[in-house]
Scaffold this motif. Structure first.
Motif, PDB file in Angstrom:
ATOM      1  N   VAL A   5      79.614 -81.058 -34.844  1.00  0.00           N
ATOM      2  CA  VAL A   5      78.552 -80.435 -34.063  1.00  0.00           C
ATOM      3  C   VAL A   5      78.469 -78.956 -34.431  1.00  0.00           C
ATOM      4  CG1 VAL A   5      77.755 -79.831 -31.745  1.00  0.00           C
ATOM      5  CG2 VAL A   5      78.833 -82.064 -32.164  1.00  0.00           C
ATOM      6  N   THR A   6      77.270 -78.520 -34.803  1.00  0.00           N
ATOM      7  CA  THR A   6      77.018 -77.111 -35.110  1.00  0.00           C
ATOM      8  C   THR A   6      75.849 -76.649 -34.242  1.00  0.00           C
ATOM      9  OG1 THR A   6      77.618 -77.604 -37.401  1.00  0.00           O
ATOM     10  CG2 THR A   6      76.698 -75.424 -36.960  1.00  0.00           C
ATOM     11  N   MET A   7      76.149 -75.882 -33.202  1.00  0.00           N
ATOM     12  CA  MET A   7      75.120 -75.455 -32.261  1.00  0.00           C
ATOM     13  C   MET A   7      74.349 -74.230 -32.741  1.00  0.00           C
ATOM     14  SD  MET A   7      75.275 -77.770 -30.032  1.00  0.00           S
ATOM     15  CE  MET A   7      74.034 -77.083 -28.941  1.00  0.00           C
ATOM     16  N   ASN A   8      74.855 -73.563 -33.756  1.00  0.00           N
ATOM     17  CA  ASN A   8      74.168 -72.367 -34.263  1.00  0.00           C
ATOM     18  C   ASN A   8      74.308 -72.309 -35.788  1.00  0.00           C
ATOM     19  OD1 ASN A   8      72.657 -70.042 -34.019  1.00  0.00           O
ATOM     20  ND2 ASN A   8      74.350 -68.752 -33.346  1.00  0.00           N
ATOM     21  N   ALA A  84      62.311 -75.153 -31.701  1.00  0.00           N
ATOM     22  CA  ALA A  84      61.133 -74.388 -32.121  1.00  0.00           C
ATOM     23  C   ALA A  84      61.513 -73.122 -32.885  1.00  0.00           C
ATOM     24  CB  ALA A  84      60.291 -74.030 -30.902  1.00  0.00           C
ATOM     25  N   GLY A  85      62.664 -72.537 -32.565  1.00  0.00           N
ATOM     26  CA  GLY A  85      63.065 -71.276 -33.182  1.00  0.00           C
ATOM     27  C   GLY A  85      63.528 -71.440 -34.622  1.00  0.00           C
ATOM     28  N   GLU A  86      63.635 -70.306 -35.307  1.00  0.00           N
ATOM     29  CA  GLU A  86      64.049 -70.277 -36.714  1.00  0.00           C
ATOM     30  C   GLU A  86      65.567 -70.191 -36.812  1.00  0.00           C
ATOM     31  OE1 GLU A  86      63.427 -70.576 -40.645  1.00  0.00           O
ATOM     32  OE2 GLU A  86      61.674 -70.149 -39.395  1.00  0.00           O
ATOM     33  N   THR A  87      66.177 -71.128 -37.540  1.00  0.00           N
ATOM     34  CA  THR A  87      67.615 -71.085 -37.796  1.00  0.00           C
ATOM     35  C   THR A  87      67.967 -69.787 -38.517  1.00  0.00           C
ATOM     36  OG1 THR A  87      67.838 -73.491 -37.820  1.00  0.00           O
ATOM     37  CG2 THR A  87      69.483 -72.247 -39.051  1.00  0.00           C
ATOM     38  N   ARG A  88      69.143 -69.256 -38.255  1.00  0.00           N
ATOM     39  CA  ARG A  88      69.520 -67.903 -38.679  1.00  0.00           C
ATOM     40  C   ARG A  88      70.082 -67.829 -40.104  1.00  0.00           C
ATOM     41  NH1 ARG A  88      75.536 -66.841 -36.653  1.00  0.00           N
ATOM     42  NH2 ARG A  88      76.310 -68.949 -36.914  1.00  0.00           N
ATOM     43  N   VAL A 110      67.246 -71.086 -27.557  1.00  0.00           N
ATOM     44  CA  VAL A 110      67.214 -72.535 -27.348  1.00  0.00           C
ATOM     45  C   VAL A 110      66.862 -72.819 -25.891  1.00  0.00           C
ATOM     46  CG1 VAL A 110      68.537 -74.681 -27.449  1.00  0.00           C
ATOM     47  CG2 VAL A 110      68.936 -72.896 -29.153  1.00  0.00           C
ATOM     48  N   SER A 111      65.910 -73.709 -25.665  1.00  0.00           N
ATOM     49  CA  SER A 111      65.448 -74.014 -24.309  1.00  0.00           C
ATOM     50  C   SER A 111      66.281 -75.130 -23.677  1.00  0.00           C
ATOM     51  CB  SER A 111      63.986 -74.438 -24.339  1.00  0.00           C
ATOM     52  OG  SER A 111      63.852 -75.725 -24.923  1.00  0.00           O
ATOM     53  N   ILE A 112      66.154 -75.267 -22.369  1.00  0.00           N
ATOM     54  CA  ILE A 112      66.840 -76.326 -21.637  1.00  0.00           C
ATOM     55  C   ILE A 112      66.373 -77.702 -22.112  1.00  0.00           C
ATOM     56  CG2 ILE A 112      67.150 -77.373 -19.359  1.00  0.00           C
ATOM     57  CD1 ILE A 112      66.977 -74.568 -18.170  1.00  0.00           C
ATOM     58  N   LEU A 113      65.075 -77.826 -22.385  1.00  0.00           N
ATOM     59  CA  LEU A 113      64.542 -79.101 -22.855  1.00  0.00           C
ATOM     60  C   LEU A 113      65.104 -79.462 -24.225  1.00  0.00           C
ATOM     61  CD1 LEU A 113      60.784 -78.913 -21.751  1.00  0.00           C
ATOM     62  CD2 LEU A 113      62.623 -80.294 -20.751  1.00  0.00           C
ATOM     63  N   GLU A 114      65.264 -78.463 -25.084  1.00  0.00           N
ATOM     64  CA  GLU A 114      65.826 -78.714 -26.419  1.00  0.00           C
ATOM     65  C   GLU A 114      67.292 -79.146 -26.326  1.00  0.00           C
ATOM     66  OE1 GLU A 114      63.004 -75.744 -29.098  1.00  0.00           O
ATOM     67  OE2 GLU A 114      64.795 -74.943 -28.106  1.00  0.00           O
ATOM     68  N   LEU A 115      68.032 -78.533 -25.402  1.00  0.00           N
ATOM     69  CA  LEU A 115      69.422 -78.942 -25.200  1.00  0.00           C
ATOM     70  C   LEU A 115      69.494 -80.374 -24.661  1.00  0.00           C
ATOM     71  CD1 LEU A 115      71.190 -75.802 -23.671  1.00  0.00           C
ATOM     72  CD2 LEU A 115      71.454 -76.752 -25.964  1.00  0.00           C
ATOM     73  N   ALA A 116      68.588 -80.713 -23.769  1.00  0.00           N
ATOM     74  CA  ALA A 116      68.579 -82.066 -23.203  1.00  0.00           C
ATOM     75  C   ALA A 116      68.305 -83.107 -24.281  1.00  0.00           C
ATOM     76  CB  ALA A 116      67.527 -82.160 -22.096  1.00  0.00           C
ATOM     77  N   ALA A 117      67.388 -82.800 -25.194  1.00  0.00           N
ATOM     78  CA  ALA A 117      67.077 -83.726 -26.288  1.00  0.00           C
ATOM     79  C   ALA A 117      68.287 -83.890 -27.213  1.00  0.00           C
ATOM     80  CB  ALA A 117      65.872 -83.218 -27.073  1.00  0.00           C
ATOM     81  N   PHE A 118      68.988 -82.776 -27.468  1.00  0.00           N
ATOM     82  CA  PHE A 118      70.192 -82.849 -28.298  1.00  0.00           C
ATOM     83  C   PHE A 118      71.264 -83.714 -27.632  1.00  0.00           C
ATOM     84  CE2 PHE A 118      74.508 -81.042 -28.655  1.00  0.00           C
ATOM     85  CZ  PHE A 118      74.800 -81.488 -29.926  1.00  0.00           C
ATOM     86  N   LEU A 138      77.491 -70.031 -30.074  1.00  0.00           N
ATOM     87  CA  LEU A 138      76.388 -70.704 -29.400  1.00  0.00           C
ATOM     88  C   LEU A 138      75.137 -69.858 -29.533  1.00  0.00           C
ATOM     89  CD1 LEU A 138      78.347 -71.715 -26.182  1.00  0.00           C
ATOM     90  CD2 LEU A 138      77.613 -73.264 -28.005  1.00  0.00           C
ATOM     91  N   ALA A 139      74.019 -70.495 -29.837  1.00  0.00           N
ATOM     92  CA  ALA A 139      72.764 -69.767 -30.005  1.00  0.00           C
ATOM     93  C   ALA A 139      72.308 -69.168 -28.679  1.00  0.00           C
ATOM     94  CB  ALA A 139      71.687 -70.702 -30.563  1.00  0.00           C
ATOM     95  N   THR A 140      71.403 -68.213 -28.768  1.00  0.00           N
ATOM     96  CA  THR A 140      70.851 -67.557 -27.585  1.00  0.00           C
ATOM     97  C   THR A 140      70.217 -68.583 -26.650  1.00  0.00           C
ATOM     98  OG1 THR A 140      70.358 -65.637 -28.968  1.00  0.00           O
ATOM     99  CG2 THR A 140      69.305 -65.720 -26.804  1.00  0.00           C
ATOM    100  N   GLY A 141      70.516 -68.432 -25.362  1.00  0.00           N
ATOM    101  CA  GLY A 141      69.956 -69.358 -24.381  1.00  0.00           C
ATOM    102  C   GLY A 141      70.886 -70.488 -24.011  1.00  0.00           C
ATOM    103  N   ILE A 142      71.957 -70.691 -24.789  1.00  0.00           N
ATOM    104  CA  ILE A 142      72.934 -71.732 -24.481  1.00  0.00           C
ATOM    105  C   ILE A 142      74.035 -71.117 -23.608  1.00  0.00           C
ATOM    106  CG2 ILE A 142      74.574 -73.389 -25.418  1.00  0.00           C
ATOM    107  CD1 ILE A 142      72.950 -73.525 -27.946  1.00  0.00           C
ATOM    108  N   PRO A 143      74.333 -71.708 -22.445  1.00  0.00           N
ATOM    109  CA  PRO A 143      75.358 -71.143 -21.559  1.00  0.00           C
ATOM    110  C   PRO A 143      76.710 -71.006 -22.243  1.00  0.00           C
ATOM    111  CG  PRO A 143      74.134 -72.898 -20.453  1.00  0.00           C
ATOM    112  CD  PRO A 143      73.727 -72.936 -21.899  1.00  0.00           C
TER     113      PRO A 143
END
Length: 312
Positions: A5-8, A84-88, A110-118, A138-143
């Motif tokens: 798993v690679t979150m960022n 939706a965002g651009e990978t770094r 990263v949005s809550i909906l995107e995390l839910a889909a993952f 962890l990318a921005t927006g991930i707790p």
């Protein structure tokens, strides 16, 4: 199957320079661009060891498409969730006889909906997995405690989890009931976690600290010491791992390669000594290569023979 798993993720760019000059132009003779992020480095090395591995996480934009294309070229299985965002980008400047300066982008929001889909996708993958690795920032927006959630999901399926992170993210993952099977901090990271300096030469202090309540339920604690090898707690046993001197070409990704070796060996049900030797040898092999997250398996056996594991 091992799931990484690679979150960022990132495109890892390596610039080798004889001397880094400030406030002027630096021209590089060679540039390396690889599908990166700590988890993808782990993936690549497991694949080079001949392991059954699949990469997942979050990818987005043109950079995400580049990473997927590189994985396709290398024949590495992957199922990433789209964002939706651009990978770094992550830039490493290798300069002045062994020095390394890194420039790391924070990564996309990263949005809550995107995390839910993952997470929905991860549930499906873990049904077929025997082991999972969680690596990196962890990318921005991930707790900050998000790895704790992933540990809980993995434990639902009885999948062993190797966690390679640091700082607040590592602390949050250890201060709950759902614990990783293995962690791999270096001396700075473990000292930061414990709030006091870990003195490797003081074995009684090491044993006392690693037996603290925060580590209850963690089967493997692998403290990497760079060129000095590692100190390891496995169950109630402690080990010192000593490694030979090598000619370092590019140290970037060596910690990730070590996680790959540990994951491969654990998934193969190797002995404790073999697990530790694989963790060390893959880290060294990565440092001997120019490309990040790459090893030459042909050199593995001969180098592994030079690693000494001692119970302490």
């Amino acid at each position: 199957m091992i799931v990484t798993v690679t979150m960022n993720p990132s495109i890892d760019i390596s610039y080798p320079l004889e001397t880094l000059k400030l406030d002027t132009v630096n021209r590089v003779p060679f540039v390396s661009k690889t599908a990166g992020g700590k988890g993808l480095n782990v993936t690549r090395v497991i694949d080079q060891l001949g392991g059954d591995v699949l990469a997942t996480g979050l990818l987005g934009g043109h950079h995400g498409a580049f990473i997927q294309s590189q994985l396709n070229i290398e024949g590495i299985n992957h199922q990433f969730a789209k964002i939706a965002g651009e990978t770094r980008n992550s830039i490493a400047i290798l300069h002045d006889g062994g020095h390394q300066t890194e420039i790391l982008e924070a990564g996309p929001e990263v949005s809550i909906l995107e995390l839910a889909a993952f997470e929905k996708q991860l549930h499906l993958l873990l049904k077929e997995a025997s082991l999972v690795t969680l690596s990196g920032s962890l990318a921005t927006g991930i707790p900050v405690d998000y790895y704790q959630r992933l540990l809980s999901i993995a434990n639902q399926y009885g999948v062993k989890t190797l966690l390679d992170t640091s700082g607040k993210s590592l602390k949050a993952s250890l201060e709950n009931t759902e614990k990783p099977y293995l962690i791999k901090p270096n001396t700075e990271e473990i000292s930061d976690l414990m709030g006091q300096e870990l003195v490797i030469e003081d074995l009684e202090q090491v044993k006392l600290l690693l037996s603290g309540d925060i580590f209850t339920g963690v089967e493997w604690i692998v403290i990497t010491l760079g060129a000095k090898g590692a100190i390891v707690k496995q169950g109630t046993d402690f080990y010192r791992v000593e490694i030979p001197e090598i000619a370092v070409v590019n140290p970037v990704g060596s910690g990730d390669a070590a996680i790959a070796g540990l994951a491969f060996a654990l998934d193969s049900d190797f002995s404790v000594e073999e697990v530790l030797k694989y963790g060390m040898v893959t880290g060294m092999l990565n440092a001997m290569e120019r490309k990040t997250g790459h090893i030459n398996p042909d050199k593995l056996d001969k180098l592994k023979e030079k690693i000494v594991v001692t119970k302490i």
